[in-house]
Motif scaffolding. Structure first.
Motif, PDB file in Angstrom:
ATOM      1  N   ALA A 106      -4.863  14.040  20.127  1.00  0.00           N
ATOM      2  CA  ALA A 106      -4.315  15.187  19.914  1.00  0.00           C
ATOM      3  C   ALA A 106      -3.352  15.755  20.906  1.00  0.00           C
ATOM      4  CB  ALA A 106      -5.455  16.162  20.192  1.00  0.00           C
ATOM      5  N   ALA A 107      -3.177  15.298  22.109  1.00  0.00           N
ATOM      6  CA  ALA A 107      -2.116  15.640  23.103  1.00  0.00           C
ATOM      7  C   ALA A 107      -0.720  14.780  22.509  1.00  0.00           C
ATOM      8  CB  ALA A 107      -2.618  15.137  24.263  1.00  0.00           C
ATOM      9  N   GLY A 108      -0.939  13.521  22.220  1.00  0.00           N
ATOM     10  CA  GLY A 108       0.191  12.765  21.911  1.00  0.00           C
ATOM     11  C   GLY A 108       0.857  13.397  20.515  1.00  0.00           C
ATOM     12  N   LEU A 109      -0.019  13.650  19.706  1.00  0.00           N
ATOM     13  CA  LEU A 109       0.533  14.383  18.219  1.00  0.00           C
ATOM     14  C   LEU A 109       1.216  15.637  18.533  1.00  0.00           C
ATOM     15  CD1 LEU A 109       0.152  14.328  15.269  1.00  0.00           C
ATOM     16  CD2 LEU A 109      -2.300  15.252  15.355  1.00  0.00           C
ATOM     17  N   ALA A 110       0.480  16.646  19.493  1.00  0.00           N
ATOM     18  CA  ALA A 110       1.197  17.814  19.626  1.00  0.00           C
ATOM     19  C   ALA A 110       2.657  17.505  20.377  1.00  0.00           C
ATOM     20  CB  ALA A 110       0.166  18.448  20.841  1.00  0.00           C
ATOM     21  N   LEU A 111       2.587  16.599  20.937  1.00  0.00           N
ATOM     22  CA  LEU A 111       4.135  16.263  21.618  1.00  0.00           C
ATOM     23  C   LEU A 111       5.164  16.044  20.294  1.00  0.00           C
ATOM     24  CD1 LEU A 111       4.124  16.073  24.577  1.00  0.00           C
ATOM     25  CD2 LEU A 111       3.677  13.673  24.459  1.00  0.00           C
ATOM     26  N   ILE A 112       4.739  15.134  19.457  1.00  0.00           N
ATOM     27  CA  ILE A 112       5.421  14.683  18.302  1.00  0.00           C
ATOM     28  C   ILE A 112       5.983  15.649  17.538  1.00  0.00           C
ATOM     29  CG2 ILE A 112       6.038  13.421  16.276  1.00  0.00           C
ATOM     30  CD1 ILE A 112       3.818  11.044  17.797  1.00  0.00           C
ATOM     31  N   VAL A 113       4.722  16.619  17.229  1.00  0.00           N
ATOM     32  CA  VAL A 113       4.813  17.970  16.329  1.00  0.00           C
ATOM     33  C   VAL A 113       5.706  18.920  16.999  1.00  0.00           C
ATOM     34  CG1 VAL A 113       3.653  19.661  15.222  1.00  0.00           C
ATOM     35  CG2 VAL A 113       2.715  17.703  15.158  1.00  0.00           C
ATOM     36  N   SER A 114       5.863  18.929  18.141  1.00  0.00           N
ATOM     37  CA  SER A 114       6.625  19.874  19.024  1.00  0.00           C
ATOM     38  C   SER A 114       7.980  19.543  18.703  1.00  0.00           C
ATOM     39  CB  SER A 114       6.106  20.044  20.410  1.00  0.00           C
ATOM     40  OG  SER A 114       7.301  20.293  21.323  1.00  0.00           O
ATOM     41  N   GLY A 115       8.271  18.008  18.893  1.00  0.00           N
ATOM     42  CA  GLY A 115       9.768  17.509  18.806  1.00  0.00           C
ATOM     43  C   GLY A 115      10.231  17.719  17.239  1.00  0.00           C
ATOM     44  N   ILE A 116       9.219  17.744  16.344  1.00  0.00           N
ATOM     45  CA  ILE A 116       9.723  17.878  14.955  1.00  0.00           C
ATOM     46  C   ILE A 116      10.125  19.394  15.070  1.00  0.00           C
ATOM     47  CG2 ILE A 116       8.825  18.097  12.566  1.00  0.00           C
ATOM     48  CD1 ILE A 116       7.045  15.491  13.200  1.00  0.00           C
ATOM     49  N   ARG A 117       9.353  20.344  15.431  1.00  0.00           N
ATOM     50  CA  ARG A 117       9.615  21.633  15.231  1.00  0.00           C
ATOM     51  C   ARG A 117      10.965  22.139  15.869  1.00  0.00           C
ATOM     52  NH1 ARG A 117       3.863  23.212  15.165  1.00  0.00           N
ATOM     53  NH2 ARG A 117       3.462  22.891  12.920  1.00  0.00           N
ATOM     54  N   LEU A 141       0.756  -1.203   0.152  1.00  0.00           N
ATOM     55  CA  LEU A 141      -0.003   0.022  -0.012  1.00  0.00           C
ATOM     56  C   LEU A 141       1.028   1.230  -0.060  1.00  0.00           C
ATOM     57  CD1 LEU A 141      -2.946   1.538   0.434  1.00  0.00           C
ATOM     58  CD2 LEU A 141      -2.388   1.241   2.883  1.00  0.00           C
ATOM     59  N   ASP A 142       0.431   2.144  -0.953  1.00  0.00           N
ATOM     60  CA  ASP A 142       1.073   3.481  -0.800  1.00  0.00           C
ATOM     61  C   ASP A 142       0.247   4.578  -0.285  1.00  0.00           C
ATOM     62  OD1 ASP A 142       2.751   5.763  -2.006  1.00  0.00           O
ATOM     63  OD2 ASP A 142       0.787   6.196  -2.814  1.00  0.00           O
ATOM     64  N   LEU A 143       0.917   5.054   0.933  1.00  0.00           N
ATOM     65  CA  LEU A 143      -0.113   5.846   1.687  1.00  0.00           C
ATOM     66  C   LEU A 143       0.103   7.350   1.234  1.00  0.00           C
ATOM     67  CD1 LEU A 143      -1.812   5.341   4.190  1.00  0.00           C
ATOM     68  CD2 LEU A 143       0.198   5.969   5.808  1.00  0.00           C
ATOM     69  N   PRO A 144      -0.742   7.967   0.607  1.00  0.00           N
ATOM     70  CA  PRO A 144      -0.613   9.515   0.182  1.00  0.00           C
ATOM     71  C   PRO A 144      -0.506  10.305   1.264  1.00  0.00           C
ATOM     72  CG  PRO A 144      -2.759   8.375  -0.701  1.00  0.00           C
ATOM     73  CD  PRO A 144      -2.265   7.375   0.251  1.00  0.00           C
ATOM     74  N   ALA A 145      -0.804  10.284   2.421  1.00  0.00           N
ATOM     75  CA  ALA A 145      -0.505  11.053   3.582  1.00  0.00           C
ATOM     76  C   ALA A 145       0.967  11.202   4.069  1.00  0.00           C
ATOM     77  CB  ALA A 145      -1.428  10.502   4.922  1.00  0.00           C
ATOM     78  N   ARG A 146       1.462  10.013   3.758  1.00  0.00           N
ATOM     79  CA  ARG A 146       2.926  10.125   4.058  1.00  0.00           C
ATOM     80  C   ARG A 146       3.782  11.061   3.172  1.00  0.00           C
ATOM     81  NH1 ARG A 146       8.387   7.887   4.897  1.00  0.00           N
ATOM     82  NH2 ARG A 146       8.963   8.461   2.610  1.00  0.00           N
ATOM     83  N   GLN A 147       3.568  11.244   1.937  1.00  0.00           N
ATOM     84  CA  GLN A 147       4.368  12.224   1.150  1.00  0.00           C
ATOM     85  C   GLN A 147       3.968  13.691   1.631  1.00  0.00           C
ATOM     86  OE1 GLN A 147       6.655  11.556  -0.923  1.00  0.00           O
ATOM     87  NE2 GLN A 147       6.766  13.836  -0.633  1.00  0.00           N
ATOM     88  N   VAL A 206      12.157  10.506   8.431  1.00  0.00           N
ATOM     89  CA  VAL A 206      11.986  10.047   9.797  1.00  0.00           C
ATOM     90  C   VAL A 206      10.848  10.597  10.552  1.00  0.00           C
ATOM     91  CG1 VAL A 206      12.967  10.003  12.032  1.00  0.00           C
ATOM     92  CG2 VAL A 206      14.613   9.244  10.156  1.00  0.00           C
ATOM     93  N   ALA A 207      10.529  11.826  10.325  1.00  0.00           N
ATOM     94  CA  ALA A 207       9.288  12.678  11.033  1.00  0.00           C
ATOM     95  C   ALA A 207       8.029  11.994  10.498  1.00  0.00           C
ATOM     96  CB  ALA A 207       9.573  14.336  10.788  1.00  0.00           C
ATOM     97  N   ALA A 208       7.830  11.615   9.070  1.00  0.00           N
ATOM     98  CA  ALA A 208       6.732  11.459   8.558  1.00  0.00           C
ATOM     99  C   ALA A 208       6.633   9.960   9.090  1.00  0.00           C
ATOM    100  CB  ALA A 208       7.034  11.288   6.910  1.00  0.00           C
ATOM    101  N   ASP A 209       7.502   8.758   8.943  1.00  0.00           N
ATOM    102  CA  ASP A 209       7.229   7.685   9.385  1.00  0.00           C
ATOM    103  C   ASP A 209       7.012   7.667  10.902  1.00  0.00           C
ATOM    104  OD1 ASP A 209       7.741   6.858   7.066  1.00  0.00           O
ATOM    105  OD2 ASP A 209       9.980   6.111   7.481  1.00  0.00           O
ATOM    106  N   THR A 210       7.657   8.393  11.947  1.00  0.00           N
ATOM    107  CA  THR A 210       7.159   8.655  13.153  1.00  0.00           C
ATOM    108  C   THR A 210       5.856   8.978  13.450  1.00  0.00           C
ATOM    109  OG1 THR A 210       9.517   9.202  13.812  1.00  0.00           O
ATOM    110  CG2 THR A 210       7.684   9.596  15.456  1.00  0.00           C
ATOM    111  N   LEU A 211       5.293   9.957  12.429  1.00  0.00           N
ATOM    112  CA  LEU A 211       3.872  10.353  12.779  1.00  0.00           C
ATOM    113  C   LEU A 211       2.814   9.116  12.237  1.00  0.00           C
ATOM    114  CD1 LEU A 211       4.213  13.846  11.813  1.00  0.00           C
ATOM    115  CD2 LEU A 211       3.220  13.146  13.889  1.00  0.00           C
TER     116      LEU A 211
END
Lengths: 205, 205
Positions: free
Chosen positions: A187-198, A112-118, A136-141
């Motif tokens: 949303a809280a967990g996602l915010a954690l990762i996004v903050s790490g990416i930033r 499967l190709d995941l359009p969201a990944r790109q 790496v960030a995309a795969d982590t998410l």
DNA sequence: ACCTGAACACCGTTCAAGT
DNA sequence: ACCTGAACACCGTTCAAGT
């Protein structure tokens, strides 16, 4: 009136028809009840007929997965955004019974190709990450979204069956913050990762 | 010499014996080949005998899972550390064929307590998070570790079978950074999340 | 307490044969 | 090109009966 009487002249099925049937069996019975025989029944066809359209069950499941995640509208669709894209993917998975599990297996098998990944990669690049870091960030998410949703959907199933006692949750912190919903937790967990990416973007500058 | 001849007097099996047998079947055949019949064969017993020890296959799998993640030594074992604990969990999963998948299903069904989760919560609290945030952080890390390792192990299997073409990877960024191993990718994604957790601690102060 | 033997209701996949 | 009919080699689970 032709030789075959007034009835339909033996309708031939197409690949999309098989996927349609599979999706409705999935909706009614869940992934545990998604058997080739049940799909064949839904189409009024012998099981073996399915193998003319798909080489095996995994290939059919991959087609089902592709349909589930096709065109996940980011809503805004233009500016790539990490949070919006991850949330849209989760909504897609939640929209189908056992969606995360189906997609997870197809993805892991490389079917499967995941359009969201790109789109996540693009968003990470726009945020200032290097090419390698953006991947790496995309795969982590992706792992987080699928893992969280998989877990959530399996718990729904367990709750219906009554198999697991509902108290044995991954997060017994319902005690600490009894108002939090799965959506809030996600949303809280996602915010954690996004903050790490930033901060990776800042650090790598 | 008693009535039953010189042979062993019909050895009774214990619950741990059944788990042992299941683990060796898993090691040899993978999760796809882990059937109740094969486990029974390994024990020289009828299939139905297994149901005296465990109510069903999932319960047996939960016992296998518990054994896999039991006593994940943090090495240092004292000061709780996010990165070390997450890495130790991953190593545990990698140490067993299809370990991530087995643990994932037991966990989602609420049949498994993951000792590493509590250590992650402790580490997050030590880093300065609130109670609720520490729970979210721990779950986020658990989802990441299991999701990443699950994906990695399924790809190992696919590679052996030759089913999936190896190029269809979640991260085709092998082109951008061809030197990166799964270990490096795992560490990089983990660092992203840990960094996000650290900034949550600062923000929540 | 622990296990056998036999059955029940399923699976995914293959393949010759039909139209 | 698309499907049938029948078979093969499996599954998880149940249950009466044995020791």
């Amino acid at each position: 009136m032709n030789a075959a009487s007034a009835d339909q002249p033996a309708p031939r099925r197409s690949k999309p028809d098989v996927v349609d049937a599979a999706m409705s069996v999935l909706a009614e019975n869940g992934i545990a009840g998604l058997s080739m025989r049940r799909i064949a029944d839904e189409l009024d066809v012998q099981v073996s007929a399915l193998y003319w359209h798909f080489p095996n069950k995994q290939a059919l499941l991959a087609a089902v997965s592709a349909r589930m995640v096709a065109g996940e509208s980011d809503a805004e669709s233009d500016a790539p955004d990490l949070t919006a894209t991850a949330t849209a993917l989760r909504d897609r998975l939640l929209a189908h019974r056992d969606g995360a599990e189906v997609v997870s297996s197809s993805l892991a098998l490389g079917l499967l190709d995941l359009p969201a990944r790109q789109r996540l990669v693009d968003a990470a690049l726009a945020a200032g990450l290097t090419d390698a870091a953006a991947e790496v960030a995309a795969d982590t998410l992706v792992h987080y979204v699928i893992g969280f949703t998989f877990h959530e959907q399996q718990r729904m199933h367990a709750a219906v069956i009554g198999a697991a006692d509902a108290s044995v949750d991954l997060s017994p912190a319902r005690l600490a913050s009894p108002g939090a919903s799965p959506d809030d937790d996600f949303a809280a967990g996602l915010a954690l990762i996004v903050s790490g990416i930033r901060s990776a973007a800042v650090a790598g500058r």
